[in-house]
Design a protein around this motif. Structure first.
Motif, PDB file in Angstrom:
ATOM      1  N   GLN A 139       0.828  -1.199   0.000  1.00 54.13           N
ATOM      2  CA  GLN A 139       0.000   0.000   0.000  1.00 54.13           C
ATOM      3  C   GLN A 139       0.868   1.257   0.000  1.00 54.13           C
ATOM      4  N   LEU A 140       0.731   2.061  -1.042  1.00 55.65           N
ATOM      5  CA  LEU A 140       1.467   3.312  -1.121  1.00 55.65           C
ATOM      6  C   LEU A 140       0.819   4.343  -0.190  1.00 55.65           C
ATOM      7  N   LEU A 141       1.652   5.085   0.516  1.00 54.61           N
ATOM      8  CA  LEU A 141       1.177   6.105   1.443  1.00 54.61           C
ATOM      9  C   LEU A 141       1.801   7.450   1.089  1.00 54.61           C
ATOM     10  N   SER A 142       1.098   8.513   1.399  1.00 51.86           N
ATOM     11  CA  SER A 142       1.650   9.852   1.166  1.00 51.86           C
ATOM     12  C   SER A 142       1.278  10.764   2.327  1.00 51.86           C
ATOM     13  N   ALA A 143       2.034  11.840   2.450  1.00 50.07           N
ATOM     14  CA  ALA A 143       1.763  12.827   3.494  1.00 50.07           C
ATOM     15  C   ALA A 143       2.165  14.199   2.986  1.00 50.07           C
ATOM     16  N   SER A 144       1.398  15.200   3.353  1.00 48.90           N
ATOM     17  CA  SER A 144       1.743  16.592   3.083  1.00 48.90           C
ATOM     18  C   SER A 144       2.064  17.237   4.425  1.00 48.90           C
ATOM     19  N   LYS A 249      -0.031  13.754   8.353  1.00 50.75           N
ATOM     20  CA  LYS A 249      -0.339  12.345   8.564  1.00 50.75           C
ATOM     21  C   LYS A 249      -0.239  11.553   7.267  1.00 50.75           C
ATOM     22  N   LEU A 250       0.219  10.298   7.375  1.00 47.22           N
ATOM     23  CA  LEU A 250       0.285   9.400   6.236  1.00 47.22           C
ATOM     24  C   LEU A 250      -1.109   8.890   5.913  1.00 47.22           C
ATOM     25  N   SER A 251      -1.444   8.899   4.611  1.00 51.14           N
ATOM     26  CA  SER A 251      -2.746   8.392   4.165  1.00 51.14           C
ATOM     27  C   SER A 251      -2.545   7.604   2.878  1.00 51.14           C
ATOM     28  N   ARG A 252      -3.535   6.806   2.526  1.00 51.95           N
ATOM     29  CA  ARG A 252      -3.447   5.979   1.323  1.00 51.95           C
ATOM     30  C   ARG A 252      -3.514   6.840   0.074  1.00 51.95           C
ATOM     31  N   LEU A 253      -2.721   6.478  -0.932  1.00 50.29           N
ATOM     32  CA  LEU A 253      -2.778   7.188  -2.208  1.00 50.29           C
ATOM     33  C   LEU A 253      -3.971   6.685  -3.016  1.00 50.29           C
TER      34      LEU A 253
END
Length: 253
Positions: A139-144, A249-253
């Protein structure tokens, strides 16, 4: 403070090329390497596929006012330094120099191309196979990472790729904005103390390879934070020693 181990040279270069952060010379070398090494080309394609959602989050920056006018003034065909008839002559001479140099460059390019053909003809045939990039399994995760003041502006973007065991961090701050300080990236998961992920430079992107113990904590809901520290990073083993300027926070792409 201890930094996570680096990726291999090929992995890091492939990621940086996919991000578009290489300069002209490095980009040309990477393109040449892609043509020669199918495995490296496949790595670049895989990074591009994984980073596409992250790049869409980075806001576009308009060109500065007057940029095209400055470019036109630098062109040889527009090199005129006098007025009246002398100005016309200068412009004409400038154009003549431009086309003469272009013609000489064309002859040189043709000669170089002919030499390359001769060399290639004398080489034995080479069979090139290209690996097909593997679709992401994890699962790829992203955060701003955004500022904590009233402006709430994005400071960093990050994407975590579990297949590559790496975190891609891109700074949205102007390069060199912290002259006598450094930015340190932290992972905050659950009730654990913040874990340092290393230093990140203003205006640049970085590929951070994560050790196994930190990969297990990279999950949806965990947070990334950036603090301002003295050169070398925080001397506090339990977390930041300087002010935290951004959290996301990290969330799913």
């Amino acid at each position: 403070m201890s930094e996570a181990p680096d990726l291999s040279e090929a992995e890091a270069l492939a990621a940086e090329h996919a991000l578009g952060v290489l300069d002209a010379r490095e980009r040309a070398e990477a393109e040449l390497r892609m043509a020669r090494e199918p495995a490296f080309a496949a790595d670049v394609a895989a990074w591009q596929a994984r980073l596409a959602p992250l790049l869409e989050q980075i806001p576009s920056v308009p060109a500065p006012a007057g940029l095209w006018a400055r470019i036109e003034r630098l062109l040889p065909a527009n090199d005129s330094r006098t007025s009246g008839a002398a100005n016309d002559n200068g412009a004409l001479l400038g154009r003549l120099r431009f086309w003469r140099n272009a013609a000489m460059g064309g002859f040189a390019l043709a000669a170089a191309s002919l030499a390359a053909v001769v060399v290639q003809v004398n080489q034995p045939p080479v069979t090139v196979t290209r690996d097909v990039p593997v679709a992401p399994q994890g699962q790829l995760l992203s955060a701003s990472v955004v500022s904590q003041d009233s402006r709430v502006q994005p400071l960093f973007t990050a994407a975590y790729d579990p297949d590559r065991k790496a975190l891609i961090v891109t700074s949205l701050l102007p390069e060199g904005s912290e002259r006598d300080k450094v930015h340190e990236l932290w992972l905050i998961a659950g009730q654990d103390n913040p874990k340092s992920l290393g230093l990140v430079e203003s205006g640049k992107a970085k590929v951070i390879a994560l050790p196994t113990e930190l990969m297990a904590k990279m999950a949806e809901g965990a947070a990334l934070a950036v603090s301002v520290e003295p050169p070398g990073g925080s001397q506090n083993p339990d977390g930041p020693s300087g002010p935290v300027i951004g959290v996301g926070k990290l969330s799913r792409l």
